[in-house]
Design an enzyme around this catalytic site. Structure first.
Site, mmCIF file in Angstrom:
data_model
loop_
_atom_site.group_PDB
_atom_site.id
_atom_site.type_symbol
_atom_site.label_atom_id
_atom_site.label_comp_id
_atom_site.label_asym_id
_atom_site.label_seq_id
_atom_site.Cartn_x
_atom_site.Cartn_y
_atom_site.Cartn_z
ATOM 1 N N TRP A 10 -36.742 12.268 -37.500
ATOM 2 C CA TRP A 10 -36.832 13.695 -37.172
ATOM 3 C C TRP A 10 -35.590 14.206 -36.446
ATOM 4 O O TRP A 10 -35.445 15.409 -36.255
ATOM 5 C CB TRP A 10 -38.064 13.958 -36.305
ATOM 6 C CG TRP A 10 -39.381 13.812 -37.017
ATOM 7 C CD1 TRP A 10 -39.592 13.467 -38.328
ATOM 8 C CD2 TRP A 10 -40.683 14.034 -36.452
ATOM 9 N NE1 TRP A 10 -40.937 13.460 -38.610
ATOM 10 C CE2 TRP A 10 -41.628 13.806 -37.482
ATOM 11 C CE3 TRP A 10 -41.142 14.404 -35.188
ATOM 12 C CZ2 TRP A 10 -43.005 13.935 -37.269
ATOM 13 C CZ3 TRP A 10 -42.509 14.529 -34.973
ATOM 14 C CH2 TRP A 10 -43.429 14.303 -36.007
ATOM 15 N N HIS A 94 -27.647 4.730 -36.022
ATOM 16 C CA HIS A 94 -27.508 5.890 -36.906
ATOM 17 C C HIS A 94 -26.089 6.453 -36.817
ATOM 18 O O HIS A 94 -25.483 6.440 -35.745
ATOM 19 C CB HIS A 94 -28.536 6.961 -36.526
ATOM 20 C CG HIS A 94 -28.638 8.011 -37.574
ATOM 21 N ND1 HIS A 94 -27.750 9.059 -37.649
ATOM 22 C CD2 HIS A 94 -29.480 8.147 -38.626
ATOM 23 C CE1 HIS A 94 -28.060 9.801 -38.700
ATOM 24 N NE2 HIS A 94 -29.102 9.278 -39.308
ATOM 25 N N GLY A 172 -27.328 14.773 -44.742
ATOM 26 C CA GLY A 172 -27.436 16.206 -44.467
ATOM 27 C C GLY A 172 -26.534 17.069 -45.323
ATOM 28 O O GLY A 172 -26.360 18.256 -45.056
ATOM 29 N N GLY A 233 -34.184 12.300 -43.481
ATOM 30 C CA GLY A 233 -33.899 13.254 -42.416
ATOM 31 C C GLY A 233 -34.587 14.580 -42.706
ATOM 32 O O GLY A 233 -35.792 14.738 -42.483
ATOM 33 N N GLY A 234 -33.827 15.532 -43.226
ATOM 34 C CA GLY A 234 -34.315 16.899 -43.415
ATOM 35 C C GLY A 234 -35.679 16.993 -44.086
ATOM 36 O O GLY A 234 -36.563 17.730 -43.621
HETATM 37 P P1 13P Z 1 -30.888 13.711 -44.558
HETATM 38 O O1 13P Z 1 -32.076 13.182 -45.312
HETATM 39 O O2 13P Z 1 -31.131 15.022 -43.890
HETATM 40 O O3 13P Z 1 -29.644 13.664 -45.382
HETATM 41 O O4 13P Z 1 -30.644 12.682 -43.328
HETATM 42 C C1 13P Z 1 -30.615 11.328 -43.591
HETATM 43 C C2 13P Z 1 -30.619 10.620 -42.299
HETATM 44 O O5 13P Z 1 -29.688 10.723 -41.510
HETATM 45 C C3 13P Z 1 -31.796 9.801 -41.971
HETATM 46 O O6 13P Z 1 -31.553 9.003 -40.858
#
Ligand code: 13P
Length: 249
Positions: A10, A94, A172, A233-234
């Site tokens: 998140w 990360h 992202g 992520g998103g």
């Molecule tokens: P996104 O799915 O937003 O590209 O982010 C990936 C991420 O950094 C998961 O740790």
């Protein structure tokens, strides 16, 4: 058979109310039996998340931890604090922690060792930057990230390790590694582990892909032989999207 895992990172999203709304929505979905599902809220929402999820199959991970057991580390959180609120998994390494908070392979090795020694499971993230891929150094970079942070672990400790390959250029950005690029890197990683440890161990380690995984591309990525799931992520901030990804195997 390796674990299949979908984990939602998140990041710095979801306050108290948003956490409640999202977790209640996730709870109301039925989940496949063959997939481990995790969410990683902010520190302040961990306790709330553990109690709200109750006996749901979704488990809760933290996004970071300090390498020290306790002491004068203002703003930091220890493994025993995580365990005290019922959290048994922590995401380490990360790319945002590496780039914004100067974590590196050496400092991550300390976090890895503390976490493993304390019985935590780790989701260890790594991956190359765009320039490194463009200059064909991505395999070397990944090899260095893994060997410096993880390869002094005993073979037995690897039962507590999940790997997450996250190419920085795909995080992202809406741009994913192609399924073939992901497979190529995951196979390379498994081979590194085989060379350092054993073939059995290499076959047992779950390797997740992260970077712009969405409901529309998850199935294709997860179908690759050495891709065992995703770190999201998103798309993990939306219950329907996240559950569509969980159901994409
Ligand atoms: P996104 O799915 O937003 O590209 O982010 C990936 C991420 O950094 C998961 O740790």
């Amino acid at each position: 058979m390796r674990d299949q895992i979908v984990a939602g990172n998140w990041k710095m999203n979801n306050d108290q109310n948003e956490t409640q709304t999202l977790l209640n929505a996730l709870k109301s979905h039925s989940k496949p039996k063959n997939v481990r599902v995790m969410v990683a809220p902010s520190f302040t929402q961990l306790s709330q998340s553990v109690s709200l999820l109750g006996d749901d199959v979704i488990t809760v991970a933290a996004q970071n931890v300090n390498a020290a057991a306790s002491g004068a580390y203002t703003g930091e959180v220890s493994v025993s604090m995580l365990k005290g609120v019922g959290v048994e998994t922590v995401i380490l390494g990360h790319s945002e922690r590496r780039s914004l908070y100067h974590e590196n392979n050496a400092s991550l090795a300390n976090k890895v060792n503390t976490s493993i020694e304390s019985g935590m499971e780790i989701v260890f993230c790594f991956g190359e930057q765009l320039e490194e891929r463009k200059s064909n150094r991505h395999f070397d970079v990944v090899k260095e990230q893994l060997s410096e942070a993880l390869f002094s672990l005993s073979a037995a400790s690897w039962s507590q390790v999940v790997l997450a390959y996250e190419p920085v250029w795909a995080i992202g950005t809406g741009e994913t590694a192609s399924p073939d690029q992901a497979q190529e890197m995951h196979a390379f990683i498994r081979n590194l582990i085989q060379e350092k440890y054993t073939e059995n161990l290499a076959q047992e380690v779950a390797i997740l892909y992260g970077g712009s995984v969405k409901p529309g591309n998850a199935k294709e990525i997860f179908s690759m032989e050495d891709v065992d799931g995703g770190l999201i992520g998103g798309a993990s901030l939306n219950a329907d999207d996240f559950m569509a990804i969980v159901n994409a195997f």
